[in-house]
Design an enzyme around this catalytic site. Sequence first.
Site, PDB file in Angstrom:
ATOM      1  N   ARG A 117      75.813  68.430  52.067  1.00  0.00           N
ATOM      2  CA  ARG A 117      74.352  68.591  52.163  1.00  0.00           C
ATOM      3  C   ARG A 117      73.906  68.682  53.610  1.00  0.00           C
ATOM      4  O   ARG A 117      73.018  69.463  53.948  1.00  0.00           O
ATOM      5  CB  ARG A 117      73.666  67.420  51.465  1.00  0.00           C
ATOM      6  CG  ARG A 117      73.630  67.626  49.961  1.00  0.00           C
ATOM      7  CD  ARG A 117      73.416  66.338  49.220  1.00  0.00           C
ATOM      8  NE  ARG A 117      72.210  65.659  49.569  1.00  0.00           N
ATOM      9  CZ  ARG A 117      72.048  64.335  49.491  1.00  0.00           C
ATOM     10  NH1 ARG A 117      73.052  63.575  49.071  1.00  0.00           N
ATOM     11  NH2 ARG A 117      70.909  63.791  49.812  1.00  0.00           N
ATOM     12  N   ARG A 141      71.473  57.854  42.577  1.00  0.00           N
ATOM     13  CA  ARG A 141      71.365  59.314  42.704  1.00  0.00           C
ATOM     14  C   ARG A 141      72.749  59.910  42.846  1.00  0.00           C
ATOM     15  O   ARG A 141      73.507  59.582  43.753  1.00  0.00           O
ATOM     16  CB  ARG A 141      70.515  59.673  43.939  1.00  0.00           C
ATOM     17  CG  ARG A 141      69.108  60.058  43.584  1.00  0.00           C
ATOM     18  CD  ARG A 141      68.307  60.386  44.794  1.00  0.00           C
ATOM     19  NE  ARG A 141      68.796  61.570  45.495  1.00  0.00           N
ATOM     20  CZ  ARG A 141      68.108  62.192  46.432  1.00  0.00           C
ATOM     21  NH1 ARG A 141      66.922  61.751  46.782  1.00  0.00           N
ATOM     22  NH2 ARG A 141      68.604  63.254  47.019  1.00  0.00           N
ATOM     23  N   ARG A 146      63.243  74.931  52.458  1.00  0.00           N
ATOM     24  CA  ARG A 146      64.596  74.570  52.876  1.00  0.00           C
ATOM     25  C   ARG A 146      65.415  75.791  53.306  1.00  0.00           C
ATOM     26  O   ARG A 146      66.567  75.641  53.700  1.00  0.00           O
ATOM     27  CB  ARG A 146      65.319  73.894  51.720  1.00  0.00           C
ATOM     28  CG  ARG A 146      65.517  72.398  51.883  1.00  0.00           C
ATOM     29  CD  ARG A 146      66.277  71.912  50.661  1.00  0.00           C
ATOM     30  NE  ARG A 146      66.865  70.613  50.849  1.00  0.00           N
ATOM     31  CZ  ARG A 146      66.272  69.451  50.552  1.00  0.00           C
ATOM     32  NH1 ARG A 146      65.047  69.434  50.093  1.00  0.00           N
ATOM     33  NH2 ARG A 146      66.926  68.336  50.722  1.00  0.00           N
ATOM     34  N   LYS A 187      62.294  61.452  54.856  1.00  0.00           N
ATOM     35  CA  LYS A 187      61.121  62.270  54.515  1.00  0.00           C
ATOM     36  C   LYS A 187      60.335  61.667  53.343  1.00  0.00           C
ATOM     37  O   LYS A 187      59.114  61.566  53.413  1.00  0.00           O
ATOM     38  CB  LYS A 187      61.543  63.706  54.145  1.00  0.00           C
ATOM     39  CG  LYS A 187      62.293  64.437  55.248  1.00  0.00           C
ATOM     40  CD  LYS A 187      62.627  65.871  54.846  1.00  0.00           C
ATOM     41  CE  LYS A 187      63.608  65.979  53.683  1.00  0.00           C
ATOM     42  NZ  LYS A 187      64.982  65.569  53.999  1.00  0.00           N
ATOM     43  N   ARG A 226      71.821  54.327  50.206  1.00  0.00           N
ATOM     44  CA  ARG A 226      70.898  54.745  49.145  1.00  0.00           C
ATOM     45  C   ARG A 226      71.669  54.994  47.844  1.00  0.00           C
ATOM     46  O   ARG A 226      71.215  54.633  46.769  1.00  0.00           O
ATOM     47  CB  ARG A 226      70.143  56.002  49.582  1.00  0.00           C
ATOM     48  CG  ARG A 226      69.088  56.452  48.596  1.00  0.00           C
ATOM     49  CD  ARG A 226      68.129  57.471  49.193  1.00  0.00           C
ATOM     50  NE  ARG A 226      68.685  58.815  49.165  1.00  0.00           N
ATOM     51  CZ  ARG A 226      68.071  59.891  49.680  1.00  0.00           C
ATOM     52  NH1 ARG A 226      66.910  59.769  50.266  1.00  0.00           N
ATOM     53  NH2 ARG A 226      68.625  61.071  49.610  1.00  0.00           N
TER      54      ARG A 226
END
Length: 192
Positions: free
Chosen positions: A146, A134, A89, A14, A128
Amino acid sequence: MKHIILFGPPGAGKGTQAALLVDHLGFLHISTGDLLRAEIAKRTELGIRAAEFIDAGELVPDETVIGMIRNRLQEMCMVPGIIYDGFPRTLPQANALDAMLASRQEQIDGLLSLEVPHEELIKRLTIRGETSGRSDDTDLATIENRIEVYEKKTKPIIDHYEALGHHYPVVGTGNIDEISERLITVIKTRII
Ligand code: ADP
């Protein structure tokens, strides 16, 4: 002003695609994930509270993110449209957004959902995590949580906008430019 939600599970791309879309269309990009990380970096009270949820792979409470979006919308003028990334969300967030837009005689014009298989999501998020630092991307259990939270709390938003005739599924695999072209085609032929 057009309002477009870029939707999909964590790792669907996204953020990457939203950046390309705003470049191409001159829209504004609003990412609740980015807004929250900015609060964390500034060590605000909101950021400190939000970090606990984010690090556990849970959602930040609805009131917090709805308040952030309300502020951003109030500041905004003179853009042709907005791309929402990571918001809404939950169904209460979707209802709150619909109400905020209705009070401006506007609405969500399209929800574009990026479809990516589960194994591919895990692979992308793990990679990532190795480069971005992160905290929510470095632990496999957090990543899995998640995706589970997405399935349970976030995915039902698709049905909400499907019922309004505003859902457009888009294949989220392939190379970045290919996916971007698919999104732009849907926006230009079906939405604007
Ligand atoms: P992802 O790539 O995982 O979709 P984001 O940058 O959009 O990442 O969000 C990172 C984290 O920030 C989420 O896992 C969640 O904890 C929190 N967050 C972001 N947007 C929202 C939202 N709209 N409601 C609740 N929590 C949110």
